[in-house]
Scaffold this motif. Sequence first.
Motif, PDB file in Angstrom:
ATOM      1  N   ILE A  80       1.130  -8.366  -3.212  1.00 54.58           N
ATOM      2  CA  ILE A  80       0.853  -8.090  -2.424  1.00 54.58           C
ATOM      3  C   ILE A  80      -0.994  -8.464  -2.655  1.00 54.58           C
ATOM      4  O   ILE A  80      -2.209  -8.997  -3.342  1.00 54.58           O
ATOM      5  N   MET A  81      -1.754  -9.321  -1.990  1.00 49.28           N
ATOM      6  CA  MET A  81      -2.466 -10.602  -1.594  1.00 49.28           C
ATOM      7  C   MET A  81      -3.721 -10.349  -0.751  1.00 49.28           C
ATOM      8  O   MET A  81      -3.528  -9.125  -0.122  1.00 49.28           O
ATOM      9  N   LEU A  82      -5.133  -9.411  -1.720  1.00 49.02           N
ATOM     10  CA  LEU A  82      -5.804  -8.910  -0.636  1.00 49.02           C
ATOM     11  C   LEU A  82      -7.345  -9.525  -0.961  1.00 49.02           C
ATOM     12  O   LEU A  82      -7.684 -10.310  -1.851  1.00 49.02           O
ATOM     13  N   ILE A 137      -0.815  -0.352   1.606  1.00 48.04           N
ATOM     14  CA  ILE A 137      -0.415  -0.723   0.353  1.00 48.04           C
ATOM     15  C   ILE A 137       1.448   0.218   0.837  1.00 48.04           C
ATOM     16  O   ILE A 137       2.969  -0.573   0.651  1.00 48.04           O
ATOM     17  N   THR A 138       0.876   1.261   1.084  1.00 48.22           N
ATOM     18  CA  THR A 138       2.183   2.395   1.795  1.00 48.22           C
ATOM     19  C   THR A 138       3.320   1.460   2.739  1.00 48.22           C
ATOM     20  O   THR A 138       4.627   0.860   2.558  1.00 48.22           O
ATOM     21  N   GLU A 165       8.500 -12.338  -3.524  1.00 51.10           N
ATOM     22  CA  GLU A 165       7.806 -12.247  -2.381  1.00 51.10           C
ATOM     23  C   GLU A 165       6.455 -11.742  -2.279  1.00 51.10           C
ATOM     24  O   GLU A 165       6.187 -11.791  -3.514  1.00 51.10           O
ATOM     25  N   PHE A 166       6.367 -11.957  -1.161  1.00 52.34           N
ATOM     26  CA  PHE A 166       4.603 -11.666  -0.719  1.00 52.34           C
ATOM     27  C   PHE A 166       4.188 -10.897   0.097  1.00 52.34           C
ATOM     28  O   PHE A 166       4.403 -11.665   1.170  1.00 52.34           O
ATOM     29  N   ALA A 167       2.707 -10.052   0.149  1.00 49.96           N
ATOM     30  CA  ALA A 167       2.186 -10.162   1.600  1.00 49.96           C
ATOM     31  C   ALA A 167       0.842 -10.287   1.400  1.00 49.96           C
ATOM     32  O   ALA A 167       0.263 -10.077   0.369  1.00 49.96           O
ATOM     33  N   SER A 168       0.964 -10.370   2.540  1.00 44.28           N
ATOM     34  CA  SER A 168      -1.112 -10.153   2.766  1.00 44.28           C
ATOM     35  C   SER A 168      -1.404 -10.343   3.572  1.00 44.28           C
ATOM     36  O   SER A 168      -2.197 -10.875   5.123  1.00 44.28           O
ATOM     37  N   PRO A 169      -1.629  -9.445   3.851  1.00 44.08           N
ATOM     38  CA  PRO A 169      -2.251  -8.215   4.925  1.00 44.08           C
ATOM     39  C   PRO A 169      -3.938  -8.966   5.453  1.00 44.08           C
ATOM     40  O   PRO A 169      -4.424  -8.888   4.514  1.00 44.08           O
ATOM     41  N   ASN A 170      -4.153  -8.529   6.592  1.00 41.09           N
ATOM     42  CA  ASN A 170      -5.039  -7.980   6.731  1.00 41.09           C
ATOM     43  C   ASN A 170      -6.128  -6.825   6.091  1.00 41.09           C
ATOM     44  O   ASN A 170      -5.290  -5.490   7.073  1.00 41.09           O
ATOM     45  N   VAL A 188     -14.079  -9.926   2.290  1.00 46.22           N
ATOM     46  CA  VAL A 188     -14.818  -9.470   2.651  1.00 46.22           C
ATOM     47  C   VAL A 188     -15.132 -10.575   4.046  1.00 46.22           C
ATOM     48  O   VAL A 188     -15.435 -11.776   3.413  1.00 46.22           O
ATOM     49  N   GLY A 189     -15.146 -10.584   4.979  1.00 46.39           N
ATOM     50  CA  GLY A 189     -14.778 -11.495   6.331  1.00 46.39           C
ATOM     51  C   GLY A 189     -14.042 -12.708   6.270  1.00 46.39           C
ATOM     52  O   GLY A 189     -14.421 -13.604   6.953  1.00 46.39           O
ATOM     53  N   SER A 190     -13.378 -12.127   5.605  1.00 42.36           N
ATOM     54  CA  SER A 190     -11.817 -13.444   5.477  1.00 42.36           C
ATOM     55  C   SER A 190     -10.202 -12.273   6.345  1.00 42.36           C
ATOM     56  O   SER A 190     -11.010 -11.934   6.933  1.00 42.36           O
ATOM     57  N   TYR A 191      -9.911 -12.812   6.470  1.00 41.09           N
ATOM     58  CA  TYR A 191      -8.112 -12.510   6.870  1.00 41.09           C
ATOM     59  C   TYR A 191      -7.180 -12.556   6.119  1.00 41.09           C
ATOM     60  O   TYR A 191      -7.959 -13.514   5.106  1.00 41.09           O
ATOM     61  N   GLY A 192      -5.536 -12.384   5.603  1.00 40.47           N
ATOM     62  CA  GLY A 192      -4.980 -12.167   4.759  1.00 40.47           C
ATOM     63  C   GLY A 192      -4.239 -13.489   4.716  1.00 40.47           C
ATOM     64  O   GLY A 192      -4.292 -13.535   3.807  1.00 40.47           O
ATOM     65  N   ALA A 193      -4.499 -14.247   6.222  1.00 43.27           N
ATOM     66  CA  ALA A 193      -3.450 -15.472   5.581  1.00 43.27           C
ATOM     67  C   ALA A 193      -4.457 -16.349   4.827  1.00 43.27           C
ATOM     68  O   ALA A 193      -4.008 -18.263   4.563  1.00 43.27           O
TER      69      ALA A 193
END
Length: 202
Positions: free
Chosen positions: A7-9, A79-80, A34-39, A12-17
């Motif tokens: 999980i990519m975090l 995260i959940t 697998e990965f997730a990169s949320p805002n 500040v001032g950025s975004y998930g992608a």
Amino acid sequence: MMKKLVIMLHGVGSYGADLESIARYWQKGVTDLEFASPNAPFHFMNSPDAFQWFSISEINQENRFQRIVEARVAFDQTITTILQQHQMQNHLDQVVFCGFSQGAIMALDAVVSGRWPVAGVIGLSGRLVTPILDGVSKSTQILLMHGEADTVISVQESHLAREQLSLAGFNVHLETFAGLPHAVNQQELERGEMFLKTILGT
């Protein structure tokens, strides 16, 4: 084979992608990753395209931790939701948090507060703000990486984090990089891949 999740975090001032390219690089070398990169949950400076985990407006040493505490509910919901989407709620031993800057702060907070005993944390250009909770699980392995030319968050913060985490009993390793500012380099990508393979398997 058991799937794995990073999980990519973002900072500040950025975004998930913004961190997806890092995760895709690791996918090439780590089987079934697998990965997730949320805002992050909150908008930054009222921008529709920039996000933050907590506000840095008028932030200082005295109020930083309280802002992290106030951000926990939204962080944990994020995260959940991701774990449910990937059906990994009961497989935290196959989950790694990778945070850059503010994302690294939140990742370390999640572990040392005892809320998310994931397999590992990769902390890029971050700091440890949260006091380490007594009796918290030390199962999470931690890799800290930081540029020695970072003028946003001093590399000394990662040295302090390594010292505190090590004293508390965590398996923690720090690597610093000469000339690197507040950014990520190829060496960090390669070292992160090795870390993932070590704790999750190939």
